[in-house]
Motif scaffolding. Sequence first.
Motif, PDB file in Angstrom:
ATOM      1  N   TYR A 141       0.873  -1.183   0.000  1.00  0.00           N
ATOM      2  CA  TYR A 141       0.000   0.000   0.000  1.00  0.00           C
ATOM      3  C   TYR A 141       0.906   1.228   0.000  1.00  0.00           C
ATOM      4  CZ  TYR A 141      -2.761   3.903   1.650  1.00  0.00           C
ATOM      5  OH  TYR A 141      -3.336   5.142   1.756  1.00  0.00           O
ATOM      6  N   VAL A 142       0.583   2.240  -0.813  1.00  0.00           N
ATOM      7  CA  VAL A 142       1.337   3.494  -0.838  1.00  0.00           C
ATOM      8  C   VAL A 142       0.352   4.651  -0.757  1.00  0.00           C
ATOM      9  CG1 VAL A 142       2.925   4.970  -2.127  1.00  0.00           C
ATOM     10  CG2 VAL A 142       3.157   2.475  -2.266  1.00  0.00           C
ATOM     11  N   GLY A 143       0.534   5.535   0.217  1.00  0.00           N
ATOM     12  CA  GLY A 143      -0.347   6.690   0.317  1.00  0.00           C
ATOM     13  C   GLY A 143      -0.449   7.192   1.745  1.00  0.00           C
ATOM     14  N   ARG A 144      -1.346   8.139   1.951  1.00  0.00           N
ATOM     15  CA  ARG A 144      -1.575   8.659   3.288  1.00  0.00           C
ATOM     16  C   ARG A 144      -2.271   7.606   4.152  1.00  0.00           C
ATOM     17  NH1 ARG A 144      -4.332  14.306   3.695  1.00  0.00           N
ATOM     18  NH2 ARG A 144      -3.632  13.920   5.846  1.00  0.00           N
ATOM     19  N   MET A 145      -2.023   7.650   5.435  1.00  0.00           N
ATOM     20  CA  MET A 145      -2.578   6.665   6.362  1.00  0.00           C
ATOM     21  C   MET A 145      -3.873   7.200   6.972  1.00  0.00           C
ATOM     22  SD  MET A 145      -0.469   4.142   6.171  1.00  0.00           S
ATOM     23  CE  MET A 145       0.978   4.070   5.114  1.00  0.00           C
ATOM     24  N   ILE A 146      -4.896   7.337   6.127  1.00  0.00           N
ATOM     25  CA  ILE A 146      -6.164   7.911   6.578  1.00  0.00           C
ATOM     26  C   ILE A 146      -7.324   7.039   6.105  1.00  0.00           C
ATOM     27  CG2 ILE A 146      -5.338  10.297   6.708  1.00  0.00           C
ATOM     28  CD1 ILE A 146      -6.481  10.771   3.922  1.00  0.00           C
ATOM     29  N   TYR A 147      -8.464   7.209   6.771  1.00  0.00           N
ATOM     30  CA  TYR A 147      -9.653   6.413   6.473  1.00  0.00           C
ATOM     31  C   TYR A 147     -10.047   6.518   5.010  1.00  0.00           C
ATOM     32  CZ  TYR A 147     -14.585   5.100   6.305  1.00  0.00           C
ATOM     33  OH  TYR A 147     -15.775   4.529   5.950  1.00  0.00           O
ATOM     34  N   GLU A 148      -9.977   7.749   4.433  1.00  0.00           N
ATOM     35  CA  GLU A 148     -10.439   7.968   3.059  1.00  0.00           C
ATOM     36  C   GLU A 148      -9.626   7.198   2.029  1.00  0.00           C
ATOM     37  OE1 GLU A 148     -11.923  11.099   5.670  1.00  0.00           O
ATOM     38  OE2 GLU A 148      -9.895  10.284   5.311  1.00  0.00           O
ATOM     39  N   LYS A 149      -8.452   6.770   2.383  1.00  0.00           N
ATOM     40  CA  LYS A 149      -7.633   5.974   1.475  1.00  0.00           C
ATOM     41  C   LYS A 149      -7.881   4.471   1.630  1.00  0.00           C
ATOM     42  CE  LYS A 149      -5.232   9.310  -0.505  1.00  0.00           C
ATOM     43  NZ  LYS A 149      -5.236   9.551  -1.962  1.00  0.00           N
ATOM     44  N   GLY A 150      -8.807   4.102   2.506  1.00  0.00           N
ATOM     45  CA  GLY A 150      -9.134   2.691   2.687  1.00  0.00           C
ATOM     46  C   GLY A 150      -8.189   1.942   3.609  1.00  0.00           C
ATOM     47  N   VAL A 151      -7.345   2.673   4.345  1.00  0.00           N
ATOM     48  CA  VAL A 151      -6.332   2.030   5.182  1.00  0.00           C
ATOM     49  C   VAL A 151      -6.963   1.151   6.258  1.00  0.00           C
ATOM     50  CG1 VAL A 151      -4.520   2.484   6.881  1.00  0.00           C
ATOM     51  CG2 VAL A 151      -4.561   3.747   4.733  1.00  0.00           C
ATOM     52  N   PHE A 152      -8.024   1.630   6.892  1.00  0.00           N
ATOM     53  CA  PHE A 152      -8.620   0.862   7.991  1.00  0.00           C
ATOM     54  C   PHE A 152      -9.352  -0.376   7.472  1.00  0.00           C
ATOM     55  CE2 PHE A 152      -7.864   4.999   9.858  1.00  0.00           C
ATOM     56  CZ  PHE A 152      -7.274   4.643  11.063  1.00  0.00           C
ATOM     57  N   ALA A 153      -9.858  -0.306   6.246  1.00  0.00           N
ATOM     58  CA  ALA A 153     -10.441  -1.505   5.629  1.00  0.00           C
ATOM     59  C   ALA A 153      -9.363  -2.556   5.393  1.00  0.00           C
ATOM     60  CB  ALA A 153     -11.131  -1.138   4.315  1.00  0.00           C
ATOM     61  N   ILE A 154      -8.163  -2.104   5.007  1.00  0.00           N
ATOM     62  CA  ILE A 154      -7.049  -3.046   4.826  1.00  0.00           C
ATOM     63  C   ILE A 154      -6.710  -3.728   6.147  1.00  0.00           C
ATOM     64  CG2 ILE A 154      -4.608  -3.272   4.222  1.00  0.00           C
ATOM     65  CD1 ILE A 154      -4.929  -0.877   2.358  1.00  0.00           C
ATOM     66  N   LEU A 155      -6.593  -2.940   7.209  1.00  0.00           N
ATOM     67  CA  LEU A 155      -6.206  -3.509   8.501  1.00  0.00           C
ATOM     68  C   LEU A 155      -7.251  -4.490   9.014  1.00  0.00           C
ATOM     69  CD1 LEU A 155      -4.800  -0.306  10.271  1.00  0.00           C
ATOM     70  CD2 LEU A 155      -3.574  -2.018   8.902  1.00  0.00           C
ATOM     71  N   GLU A 156      -8.529  -4.141   8.861  1.00  0.00           N
ATOM     72  CA  GLU A 156      -9.589  -5.054   9.283  1.00  0.00           C
ATOM     73  C   GLU A 156      -9.562  -6.341   8.465  1.00  0.00           C
ATOM     74  OE1 GLU A 156     -12.995  -2.600   8.842  1.00  0.00           O
ATOM     75  OE2 GLU A 156     -12.490  -1.317  10.554  1.00  0.00           O
ATOM     76  N   ALA A 157      -9.220  -6.211   7.176  1.00  0.00           N
ATOM     77  CA  ALA A 157      -9.127  -7.396   6.324  1.00  0.00           C
ATOM     78  C   ALA A 157      -7.968  -8.288   6.745  1.00  0.00           C
ATOM     79  CB  ALA A 157      -8.964  -6.968   4.861  1.00  0.00           C
ATOM     80  N   ILE A 158      -6.831  -7.689   7.083  1.00  0.00           N
ATOM     81  CA  ILE A 158      -5.671  -8.480   7.510  1.00  0.00           C
ATOM     82  C   ILE A 158      -6.016  -9.313   8.738  1.00  0.00           C
ATOM     83  CG2 ILE A 158      -3.304  -8.355   8.399  1.00  0.00           C
ATOM     84  CD1 ILE A 158      -2.992  -5.747   6.754  1.00  0.00           C
ATOM     85  N   ALA A 159      -6.753  -8.711   9.663  1.00  0.00           N
ATOM     86  CA  ALA A 159      -7.124  -9.424  10.887  1.00  0.00           C
ATOM     87  C   ALA A 159      -7.983 -10.650  10.598  1.00  0.00           C
ATOM     88  CB  ALA A 159      -7.857  -8.474  11.836  1.00  0.00           C
TER      89      ALA A 159
END
Length: 364
Positions: free
Chosen positions: A192-210
Amino acid sequence: MKEKILFGMSPATHLILGLDELAGLEELGYSCSQVTYSRDKLNISTINRMYGVILNAFKVLVQLYKKKPDILYLNSRINVNGSLRDSFSIFLFRYLYFRPLKIIIKSHGSDLSVFERKSFIFSKLVIPIICSKVDAWLFLSQEEVATFNTYKPELKNKAFVTYNIIDPKRSVYSESFQQKHNLPKNKFKFLYVGRMIYEKGVFAILEAIAKFQERENCLFLMVGGNDEELENVKLKVDKLGISDNVRFTGYIKEEECDHFYSNMDALVFPSHDEGFSMTLFKAVAAGLPVITTQIRAAKDQLTAPDNCLWVDGKSGDSVVSALRELYKDEILRNSMRSNNIKLAEKFGRAKVCENIHAIFQKLS
């Protein structure tokens, strides 16, 4: 000799992209020069921002008289701050520069709702100025052009779709690069490359990893973000218990960051709001299989499963399904790699600049 172009470029973002366009148009015979347009500091006071806009506009005006271009090509964006800056600057150029001049705005992302703002400043000043004084608008997706035409149907002949230049040679597979960044050979590497914010889908990635049962066989490399953003995301990682599977690099300069695309196995980029995402299309050019959202340029250029897998960007469930599919299906990954490398030829310097040249010809 073709026309002279003065490029207005931000020193903070899209500089390499702007220089690529400048070089490509010079190869087509244009005489090109550049000037700083926009600020290089994001977190500044309103007074300092206003002072910077005024100072920068007069610096551009000086270059207009010095270079005497036929075209002023401004790299900007349509949103509240960008439109305020553009309207003031363009008003100044039109009334203090006494030579024929075409003004073109290339919008790197847009919030076109500015066209329906009811405040006096926008409805009576900002929007009338930019709509009457700009000769062409270059957008990065069909969706943006369609939305622009909805708000301003009388200007539909001024709106065009173009692309960003993607140079695959800037991303190189390298054993030394992998060693430098400690990229394991025995794990599947999601990027993943980009800002670490909700609008970039970062938290969806983390929830998916779990929820991703195969995560122990994978590395999720998260590139980018400032200290405050990283702190929030790391708290979420700790809460989900996935610290052993996720690695953060923090901010890395673009020239170095580009090499990650050729040294990873897949890109996961479920952003909620993008124009023509350089992260996404650099990954495409490097032949990475892609997980992303069906928005703007991605929707225009990519199809599933030929080039990518679509997710909604807000749900960890949708992302984890895509992670599993890419991880398990080598045939699908190989097909995506081949298709994406071929697709990226469309975004080479020569083809993009020929497209821009064709737009210029329509304005003659």
